[in-house]
Design an enzyme around this catalytic site. Structure first.
Site, PDB file in Angstrom:
ATOM      1  N   GLY A 153      -0.599  -8.485  -1.315  1.00 47.04           N
ATOM      2  CA  GLY A 153       0.199  -7.766  -2.307  1.00 47.04           C
ATOM      3  C   GLY A 153       0.146  -6.283  -2.011  1.00 47.04           C
ATOM      4  O   GLY A 153      -0.642  -5.841  -1.174  1.00 47.04           O
ATOM      5  N   LYS A 154       0.971  -5.524  -2.643  1.00 43.90           N
ATOM      6  CA  LYS A 154       0.922  -4.065  -2.488  1.00 43.90           C
ATOM      7  C   LYS A 154       1.658  -3.420  -3.637  1.00 43.90           C
ATOM      8  O   LYS A 154       2.555  -4.040  -4.224  1.00 43.90           O
ATOM      9  CB  LYS A 154       1.601  -3.659  -1.177  1.00 43.90           C
ATOM     10  CG  LYS A 154       1.199  -2.305  -0.672  1.00 43.90           C
ATOM     11  CD  LYS A 154      -0.122  -2.390   0.056  1.00 43.90           C
ATOM     12  CE  LYS A 154      -0.486  -1.170   0.826  1.00 43.90           C
ATOM     13  NZ  LYS A 154      -1.529  -1.487   1.821  1.00 43.90           N
ATOM     14  N   GLY A 155       1.268  -2.191  -3.960  1.00 43.42           N
ATOM     15  CA  GLY A 155       1.945  -1.489  -5.032  1.00 43.42           C
ATOM     16  C   GLY A 155       2.160  -0.035  -4.674  1.00 43.42           C
ATOM     17  O   GLY A 155       1.587   0.474  -3.711  1.00 43.42           O
TER      18      GLY A 155
END
Ligand code: GLU
Length: 431
Positions: A116-118
């Protein structure tokens, strides 16, 4: 990297987006592995995308709207895992690519995580600490039902740090009336962070290159002592790598930051360079060194070029001018596919990002394990475990590259995709 906006725009319009790059990399390796197309369709795209618009009260009393993203790419192997970056140019395509790379990186390192990444579109350098805190807390509040120790675990990335993780942890726990430490990694040691986490990406990168050297895999380089390095990017990753390599006898001959770089063929002491930056606010005008621009840094005559800045740093004509025999990718996606092909053709070994920079998320995994067990390990224990994991990952990538007669990047993707597909096949699909 002192480019004008128009030059940047012209170049970037010709480049595939980072997400397109990640898809090409996945497709290439999946084809070699003969992954069925219906499975491949699932692996290429993010499972879930959150796009948030949220208000923050600025110091002036005025409300400013911010854009934030969290992309949950794949959780076949475990909870989504990956950093949150703060940068004025953060965009959805970039975050999607970074989330995908986390899936493959965790699989290369054999961690029980997905990817995931934000990101939040902001200029943290132009914000006060209180504004950053309010922005982080409000962003976390919006994310709070979609993250958690068994769901999705954020960590630091570009321009975020242990303090930001502390605010995320506190906001998450306030929202859930809970006291979970494992909801973020890379937090301060006092509140459940792991010793060695801050240096982990740089240290992991050092373990990988040192191992490759000792195995005799890097033409013309027989030991770390005296090997010359040019380091692009002197943030957390580049600076820790440079200090660790220097302490082990490497010769750091060039270092750059956003505003430009410095060069001394006799070698620079990165500990002293760090002090110079803290004192003067810039890397430039360091005594005993010549100021150089970013292009000159990339073209420095050295053994190893360390790409520790941002995506697409090695693009356009520069790949033809690189004089290093090895490129160590400590940033995510620093080499465009075109440049990658040029480097390959020129016989330059690229140690790919999803292997070379996996040290950060590996120690994040150690931190999470310590949190779930209410335990804390010594730094020695952490570093020994990191060494074991990074060298094992390198060996696996090398074996796959040989087996499939390909480069290390494709070898890494093959190893990662194979693992995810095997896990997926065992689990099956919810009908
Ligand atoms: N942001 C780092 C990376 O790109 C670390 C991620 C993590 O520890 O979850 O690998």
């Amino acid at each position: 990297m002192a480019e004008t906006k128009s030059v940047k725009k012209k170049e970037s319009s010709k480049l595939p987006t980072p997400f397109e790059v990640s898809m090409m990399q996945v497709e290439k390796a999946a084809k070699m592995l003969k992954v069925p197309s219906d499975i491949l369709n699932f692996l290429k795209v993010p499972q879930r995308i959150l796009r948030l618009e949220f208000p923050v009260i600025m110091d002036s009393g005025k409300i400013q709207m911010f854009k934030g993203y969290r992309v949950q790419h794949n959780n076949v192997c475990g909870p989504f895992k990956g950093g949150i970056r703060y940068h004025p140019l953060v965009g959805m395509e970039e975050v999607k690519a970074l989330a995908s790379w986390m899936t493959w990186k965790c699989a290369v390192a054999e961690l029980p995580f997905g990817g995931g990444k934000g990101g939040v579109v902001c200029d943290p350098k132009a914000m006060s600490i209180k504004e950053l805190e309010r922005m982080t807390r409000r962003f976390t509040k919006e994310l709070a039902n979609n993250i958690g120790p068994d769901v999705d675990i954020p960590a630091p990335d570009v321009n975020t740090n242990p303090q930001v993780m502390a605010w995320i942890q506190d906001t998450y726990n306030t929202h859930h009336y809970n006291n979970q430490t494992g909801v973020v990694t890379g937090k301060p040691v006092e509140i459940g962070g792991s010793l060695g986490r801050n240096e982990a990406t740089g240290r992991g990168g050092f373990f990988v290159i040192n191992h490759a050297i000792l195995k005799g895999h890097l033409k013309g380089i027989s030991q770390i002592k005296g090997t010359s390095f040019a380091v692009q990017g002197f943030g957390n990753v580049g600076s820790n790598f440079a200090k660790i390599a220097f302490d082990e006898g490497a010769k750091i001959i060039a270092i750059s930051q956003v505003e430009g770089g410095i060069y001394n063929p006799e070698g620079l002491d990165p500990h002293k360079v760090e002090k110079h930056i803290a004192k003067t606010g810039t890397i430039l005008n360091y005594k005993d060194a010549k100021n150089i621009d970013n292009t000159a840094l990339l073209a420095t005559k050295c053994d190893v070029l360390v790409a520790a800045a941002l995506e697409n740093a090695i693009r356009g004509r520069i790949a033809k001018r690189i004089k290093a025999s090895v490129v160590l990718e400590l940033a995510n996606g620093p080499t465009t596919p075109k440049s990658d092909a040029i480097l390959k053709e020129r016989g330059i070994t690229v140690i790919p990002d999803i292997l070379a920079n996996a040290g950060g998320v590996t120690v994040s995994y150690f931190e999470w394990v310590q949190n779930l067990n209410h335990d804390s390990w010594t730094e020695k224990e952490v570093n020994e475990k990191l060494y074991f994991r990074m060298t094992k990952a390198y060996d696996g990538v090398f074996v796959n590259a040989k087996k499939y007669k390909t480069d290390l990047r494709t070898g890494a993707f093959i190893m990662a995709i194979d693992r995810v597909v095997k896990t997926l096949t065992l689990k099956g699909f919810y009908p």
